[in-house]
Design a protein around this motif. Structure first.
Motif, PDB file in Angstrom:
ATOM      1  N   VAL A 131       0.573  -1.680  -0.604  1.00 39.09           N
ATOM      2  CA  VAL A 131      -0.124  -0.980   0.702  1.00 39.09           C
ATOM      3  C   VAL A 131       0.754  -0.526   1.723  1.00 39.09           C
ATOM      4  O   VAL A 131       1.792  -1.195   2.052  1.00 39.09           O
ATOM      5  CB  VAL A 131      -0.793  -2.447   1.200  1.00 39.09           C
ATOM      6  N   ARG A 132       0.545   0.649   2.224  1.00 35.54           N
ATOM      7  CA  ARG A 132       1.435   1.213   3.051  1.00 35.54           C
ATOM      8  C   ARG A 132       1.282   1.008   4.628  1.00 35.54           C
ATOM      9  O   ARG A 132       0.243   0.330   4.766  1.00 35.54           O
ATOM     10  CB  ARG A 132       0.935   2.761   3.117  1.00 35.54           C
ATOM     11  N   PRO A 133       2.198   1.212   5.106  1.00 36.87           N
ATOM     12  CA  PRO A 133       2.293   0.640   6.599  1.00 36.87           C
ATOM     13  C   PRO A 133       1.183   1.623   7.564  1.00 36.87           C
ATOM     14  O   PRO A 133       0.939   2.763   7.176  1.00 36.87           O
ATOM     15  CB  PRO A 133       3.759   0.666   7.231  1.00 36.87           C
ATOM     16  N   LEU A 134       0.786   1.122   8.251  1.00 37.98           N
ATOM     17  CA  LEU A 134      -0.246   2.001   9.349  1.00 37.98           C
ATOM     18  C   LEU A 134       0.662   2.154  10.626  1.00 37.98           C
ATOM     19  O   LEU A 134       0.778   1.372  11.382  1.00 37.98           O
ATOM     20  CB  LEU A 134      -1.437   1.238   9.687  1.00 37.98           C
ATOM     21  N   PHE A 135       1.178   3.426  10.601  1.00 40.61           N
ATOM     22  CA  PHE A 135       2.177   3.903  11.692  1.00 40.61           C
ATOM     23  C   PHE A 135       1.379   4.023  13.114  1.00 40.61           C
ATOM     24  O   PHE A 135       0.022   4.029  13.220  1.00 40.61           O
ATOM     25  CB  PHE A 135       2.454   5.329  11.419  1.00 40.61           C
ATOM     26  N   ARG A 136       1.986   3.620  14.128  1.00 39.61           N
ATOM     27  CA  ARG A 136       1.468   3.455  15.526  1.00 39.61           C
ATOM     28  C   ARG A 136       0.713   4.894  15.919  1.00 39.61           C
ATOM     29  O   ARG A 136      -0.385   4.895  16.784  1.00 39.61           O
ATOM     30  CB  ARG A 136       2.337   2.971  16.621  1.00 39.61           C
ATOM     31  N   LYS A 137       1.365   5.784  15.449  1.00 33.78           N
ATOM     32  CA  LYS A 137       0.995   7.166  15.768  1.00 33.78           C
ATOM     33  C   LYS A 137       0.271   8.007  14.522  1.00 33.78           C
ATOM     34  O   LYS A 137       0.892   7.713  13.336  1.00 33.78           O
ATOM     35  CB  LYS A 137       2.012   8.254  16.437  1.00 33.78           C
ATOM     36  N   ARG A 138      -0.631   8.803  14.644  1.00 37.41           N
ATOM     37  CA  ARG A 138      -1.235   9.467  13.414  1.00 37.41           C
ATOM     38  C   ARG A 138      -0.185  10.472  12.926  1.00 37.41           C
ATOM     39  O   ARG A 138       0.690  11.133  13.572  1.00 37.41           O
ATOM     40  CB  ARG A 138      -2.352  10.287  13.837  1.00 37.41           C
ATOM     41  N   VAL A 139      -0.118  10.726  11.648  1.00 42.49           N
ATOM     42  CA  VAL A 139       0.889  11.627  10.975  1.00 42.49           C
ATOM     43  C   VAL A 139       0.206  12.832  10.170  1.00 42.49           C
ATOM     44  O   VAL A 139       0.891  13.396   9.591  1.00 42.49           O
ATOM     45  CB  VAL A 139       1.798  10.914   9.992  1.00 42.49           C
TER      46      VAL A 139
END
Length: 403
Positions: free
Chosen positions: A215-223
């Motif tokens: 499961v990948r991390p959900l970054f605070r900012k969209r990428v």
């Protein structure tokens, strides 16, 4: 129990492909299917109503090879709910990992016994915040905190998120439903992984199980130009924050379709600011809500919105349940988030956001089709409503934090 038929376009079938529905084949030629749009590394498309969404979701489930994750506010104790439950159980019997989160209040009537076929096949289903005082997990302070999300993730590649629940009202009237007007976005690609991450966060909270290592991390900012917005969160992925920022920066147009439109002061201020900056702001709401007290609360703000230059339209004939916004033919968001106090402060919500002109124009063209059958509210005529109705509006709006 209501008998229902499923019909509509399949998600990526060949012209001759048909899917087995509740009472027979479902599906339609691929050349009539909703258009896909390439956006960055992903592909997205808009699915309107259950007629398009249900067949696409069922096809994705039936084609699953590794994993099916469903997080749903309302799974109907009806033919639609049964059809999806049976599709999930079939994949579990084939060795596919199946996990379901359903809201205990939204899916009232669904009990563990209802899932026995899924459990027997090795699948899992857990309810969110039990409402039964007899349940040892029951907490009174959690009763108002609901999981309002509607999302499906298949094999970490196919993702669905929007306003559509798995229940009979979303079927067409000729198929046994109420024809509720609604939308969701289907995504193929990396953005589906963000939905998967969101699912496993809630799954871990409910089960205390270790989250899968992939499961990948959900970054605070969209990428990427297709990304997940969520609530509650205090990062840049916050849905309320995205609405405020995007509306305030609008220069040409803001088009919103929202079923329970009771915006707070910050959203209203952003809308008024957009009008002052020269943007045309149009809001489409139901002519008659499925929840009468909400209808009065929505209408309580009509005077203020009209006075500040916001165009208000009401959709007759069916329940408008969509939660969609298109801003400056660039930014589109579709999801579960109502512009009201409950979505802001009490519910788990999820929207998909897309930054792409071609897709935004396509979604706006669908919005224009709805406006073509809608009624525009005239300010002078609206002011002629009775004092009794004004009183009901005021009372409903004053109580907005309680429902």
């Amino acid at each position: 129990m209501t008998q229902a038929r499923f019909s509509g376009p399949s998600s990526h079938a060949s012209p001759s492909t048909e899917l087995a529905g509740a009472d027979g084949p479902i599906g339609q030629s691929a050349d009539t299917a909703p258009a896909w749009f390439a956006v960055g590394a992903d592909e997205v498309r808009l699915l309107r109503d259950g007629a398009q969404a249900f067949p696409a979701m069922l096809e994705a489930i039936e084609g699953a090879r590794h994993e099916v994750l469903l997080e749903m506010y309302w799974i109907g104790f009806d033919a639609v709910g049964e059809r999806f439950r049976d599709a999930l159980a079939a994949r579990a019997r084939a060795g596919v990992k199946v996990g379901v989160i359903y809201d205990a209040m939204g899916s009232m009537g669904i009990t563990p016994a209802w899932w026995r076929n899924l459990f027997a096949a090795g699948g899992r289903a857990v309810d969110y915040h039990s409402i039964s005082p007899l349940d040892p997990r029951f907490r009174l302070d959690w009763v108002e905190l609901r999981d309002h999300r509607k999302m499906l993730i298949v094999d970490g590649i196919h993702g669905f998120a929007g306003g559509i629940n798995l229940a009979v009202p979303w079927l067409r009237p000729e198929d046994g439903g109420a024809g509720w007007r609604d939308e969701l976005i289907q995504v193929r690609g990396d953005a589906a992984q963000e939905l998967r991450t969101l699912f496993y966060r809630t799954w871990h909270r409910l089960t205390r199980e270790i989250t899968p290592s992939d499961v990948r991390p959900l970054f605070r900012k969209r990428v990427r130009p297709v990304w997940v917005l969520t609530s509650p969160t205090w990062t840049q992925r916050n849905i309320h924050r995205a609405y405020v920022v995007r509306i305030r920066h609008a220069r040409e147009r803001v088009d919103i379709a929202n079923s329970y439109f009771v915006p707070d002061r910050r959203i209203r201020a952003a809308l008024f600011h957009a009008v002052r900056q020269g943007a045309r702001v149009r809001v489409l709401v139901p002519e008659k809500s499925d929840v009468p007290i909400v209808q009065f609360a929505v209408e309580a703000l009509f005077d203020t919105l009209l006075r500040h230059g916001v165009e208000l339209w009401t959709l007759p004939g069916t329940m408008l349940h969509a939660k969609t916004a298109v801003i400056d033919d660039l930014f589109t968001t579709v999801g579960s988030y109502n512009l009201d106090e409950r979505s802001w402060h009490k519910n788990l919500e999820v929207n998909l956001a897309v930054e792409d002109r071609n897709f935004a124009r396509h979604v706006r063209s669908c919005f224009e089709r709805d406006l073509a059958t809608a009624t525009r509210i005239d300010q002078e005529t609206w002011r002629e409503r009775s004092l009794a109705r004004r009183g009901l509006e005021w009372a409903a709006f004053a109580l907005r934090r309680l429902w």
